[in-house]
Scaffold this active site. Structure first.
Site, PDB file in Angstrom:
ATOM      1  N   ASP A  30      26.630  45.653  74.334  1.00 50.98           N
ATOM      2  CA  ASP A  30      28.016  45.353  73.873  1.00 50.98           C
ATOM      3  C   ASP A  30      28.232  43.973  73.633  1.00 50.98           C
ATOM      4  O   ASP A  30      27.442  42.925  74.331  1.00 50.98           O
ATOM      5  CB  ASP A  30      29.048  45.753  75.201  1.00 50.98           C
ATOM      6  CG  ASP A  30      30.468  45.704  74.511  1.00 50.98           C
ATOM      7  OD1 ASP A  30      30.791  46.996  74.633  1.00 50.98           O
ATOM      8  OD2 ASP A  30      31.028  45.092  73.853  1.00 50.98           O
ATOM      9  N   CYS A 285      43.044  57.674  68.627  1.00 58.59           N
ATOM     10  CA  CYS A 285      42.442  58.678  67.886  1.00 58.59           C
ATOM     11  C   CYS A 285      43.209  59.618  67.059  1.00 58.59           C
ATOM     12  O   CYS A 285      43.355  59.383  65.885  1.00 58.59           O
ATOM     13  CB  CYS A 285      41.681  59.624  68.921  1.00 58.59           C
ATOM     14  SG  CYS A 285      40.292  58.773  69.831  1.00 58.59           S
TER      15      CYS A 285
END
Ligand SMILES: NC(=O)c1ccc[n+]([C@@H]2O[C@H](COP(=O)([O-])OP(=O)(O)OC[C@H]3O[C@@H](n4cnc5c(N)ncnc54)[C@H](O)[C@@H]3O)[C@@H](O)[C@H]2O)c1
Length: 446
Positions: A30, A285
Site C-alpha cells: 500500500d 459503491c
C-alpha cells in the site's frame, strides 16, 4: 506455489490478503505508510479484520530474516517470506518486496470526480507499480469495481508499456470483483461466492482455481473479463435503482400521509415483492458504480435513463430528509432559527467506521442552511477524519446533560437502538427516524 502480492490494503484488499495468507505467502502493498504501520502493528482501523485474526497471519521482519538492519530486511522480505514461510502476510510500501510475486491482485479505489465521471487514477498508478515488477508468466488480477472493458482497455496497456512485456503471451490477466459489505461480520469474504475470469480460457481456470482454494462459498467462472466486470457493476446499479424506487414511493406516500414502512410491510407479504427500504445511498459503491456504467454507455452513444434517474433521486434524498425534519419541527411549533438538533450517526452505513461519501453530510448541510445548530454523535466514526473530510465536528460520546429540539436517527448503529431518546429531548422536541428502525413513537420517518 503461488506467491501473491495484493496492491491496496483497504476495506477490500486487507480481508483478501488475510484470507490468502492462510494458504499462500502474501505480500500486502500500500502507498499509505500510516496504513502499513498500523497493519504491521496488528491493527486494522477499518475494523474489517479483527486484531487477533490479522496477527495470526502477520509475518514481521523478525520472522523473515535474522538481520537487524531495517533496510536489508525490507529489501529481502519477499524472498525471505517465500524461503522461510509457506504462508503469511507481510505488509509493505516498498516496491522491491513485491518483485517475487507470481500473482498480483489489484484492490485500489475507483472513485468518481466532482462531475461524477470515473477517476481511474489509482488504477493507472497501481498498474504502473505492477508493471515495474512484472515478469514472464505472471498473472495480474483486478478486483476494483469498473465498467466493462476497463481492465483490457485501460489497465493492460499500462502494464505492457511499463513492463515491455506482451499481454497474453508474456503475462496474463484476470478480473474477480469483490462483493463484501463493510461492517457485515456474517458475509465475510470467504463466505461470498466469487465471480472469476481470465484473459484466456486457461488463465480463467487458473484464476478460478486460485480463488476456489480459499473461498469456501465457491466461485463462478465467467466466460470473459468483460462479463465479470459488467456483472459487478450491475449488482450495485440494481440496488441503487431499487432503492431509488422506494425513495420515490416514500416521497409520494409522505404527500398522501401514508406510512411508507407500513405499506412496504404489507406489500412484502407477496412472495415476489423485493424487500428494499427507503434511505440515504452513500459510500463508494452503490452511489458511485452506476456512474461507471453510465459513462461507458454514453461513450458508446447510449444515454442511460433509468440508471441516471436513480442516481439523481438518491442524491437528492439528503436535502429531502432535512426539509422533512424542519417541516415536522414547524408543525410542532418549534422555533427553527437557532434550534439545537442532535444527529445520531454520520458514517455511510451502520456498525462501520467508513465515512466516505456519507449522505448524512448532505442532511447536516441542508439543516444548517435553516440556521439550526447540529451536534453529531457517532460512536464509530473517527472525529479527526470527519473534520478533515467534511469540516464537521463529531463526538464519540454523548453529553448526557444536553437537550435538543430534534433528535434525528441518521444511521442504524446498534448503540442507538437502546438509547432512551426522551432523555435527550427538550419539552418541545421531535424524533425523526431516517432508517425507520426505532421501536418507539416517532414524529417522522422516511
Ligand atoms: N469497500 C467495499 O465495500 C467494496 C466492496 C466491493 C468492491 N469494492 C471496490 O473495491 C475497490 C477498493 O475499495 P476499498 O473500499 O477497499 O478502498 P479503500 O480506500 O478502503 O482501500 C484502497 C487502498 O488502496 C490504497 N492505494 C490507493 N492507490 C494505491 C496505489 N497506487 N498503490 C497501492 N495502494 C494504493 C489506499 O491507500 C487504500 O489503503 C474499489 O474499486 C471499490 O469500488 C469495495
Amino acid at each position: 506455489m503461488n506467491k501473491i502480492a495484493i496492491i491496496g490494503l483497504g476495506y477490500v484488499g486487507l480481508p483478501l490478503a488475510r484470507l490468502f495468507a492462510t494458504k499462500y505467502p502474501v505480500v500486502g502493498f500500500d502507498i499509505n505508510q500510516k496504513r502499513i504501520a498500523e497493519l504491521r502493528n496488528g491493527t486494522d482501523s477499518t475494523l474489517e479484520v479483527a486484531d487477533d485474526i490479522l496477527q495470526a497471519v502477520l509475518v514481521n521482519d523478525n520472522t523473515v530474516a535474522s538481520s537487524t538492519s531495517a533496510t536489508a530486511l525490507s529489501k529481502t522480505s519477499a524472498t525471505a517470506i517465500s524461503r522461510t514461510s509457506a504462508t503469511g502476510l507481510y505488509c509493505t510500501s516498498d516496491l522491491s518486496d513485491i518483485q517475487e510475486a507470481t500473482i498480483y491482485i489489484v484492490t485500489v479505489p475507483t472513485p468518481v470526480d466532482k462531475n461524477n465521471r470515473p477517476d481511474l487514477t489509482p488504477l493507472y498508478k497501481a498498474s504502473e507499480t505492477v508493471g515495474r515488477v512484472l515478469k514472464k508468466g505472471d498473472i495480474v488480477v483486478y478486483e476494483s469495481t469498473v465498467y466493462p472493458g476497463a481492465t483490457e482497455e485501460e489497465c493492460i496497456p499500462v502494464l505492457e508499456k511499463i513492463s515491455g512485456l506482451k499481454f497474453n503471451e508474456d503475462f496474463f490477466a484476470g478480473y474477480s470483483p469483490e462483493r463484501i459489505n463493510p461492517g457485515d461480520k456474517e458475509h465475510t469474504v470467504e463466505k461470498i461466492l466469487k465471480v472469476t475470469s481470465g484473459s484466456t480460457p486457461e488463465i480463467g481456470q487458473q484464476v478460478d482455481a486460485l480463488y476456489k482454494s480459499v473461498i469456501t462459498a465457491g466461485t463462478h467462472l465467467a466466460p470473459t473479463i468483460k462479463v465479470a466486470e459488467a456483472a459487478k457493476v450491475i449488482e450495485n446499479s440494481q440496488r441503487d435503482i431499487n432503492i431509488a424506487f422506494v425513495n420515490e414511493l416514500a416521497k409520494i406516500f409522505n404527500i398522501l400521509n401514508i406510512d411508507t414502512h407500513a405499506v412496504l410491510e404489507a406489500a412484502g407479504t407477496k412472495w415476489n415483492f423485493l424487500p428494499f427500504k427507503p434511505g440515504l445511498v452513500g459510500g463508494h459503491c452503490i452511489g458511485v458504480d452506476p456512474y461507471y456504467l453510465a459513462q461507458k454507455a454514453q461513450e458508446h452513444g447510449y444515454h442511460p435513463e433509468i440508471i441516471l434517474a436513480g442516481r439523481r433521486l438518491n442524491d437528492s434524498m439528503g436535502e429531502y430528509v432535512a426539509s422533512q425534519i424542519i417541516k415536522t419541527m414547524i408543525k410542532k411549533n418549534i422555533k427553527v432559527n437557532g434550534a439545537q438538533i442532535l444527529m445520531l450517526g454520520i458514517t455511510f452505513k451502520e456498525n462501520c467506521p467508513d465515512v466516505r461519501n456519507t449522505k448524512i453530510v448532505d442532511v447536516i448541510k441542508a439543516l444548517e442552511s435553516y440556521s439550526v445548530q447540529v451536534t453529531v454523535y457517532d460512536p464509530w466514526a473517527n472525529p479527526d477524519e470527519v473534520m478533515h473530510e467534511y469540516g464537521i465536528g463529531c463526538q464519540n460520546k454523548l453529553d448526557g446533560s444536553a437537550k435538543y429540539d430534534a433528535v434525528v436517527l441518521g444511521v442504524a448503529h446498534k448503540e442507538f437502538l437502546n438509547l432512551t431518546i426522551s432523555d435527550l429531548q427538550n419539552e418541545l422536541s421531535i424524533i425523526y427516524d431516517v432508517k425507520g428502525i426505532l421501536n418507539q413513537k416517532v414524529d417522522g420517518r422516511l
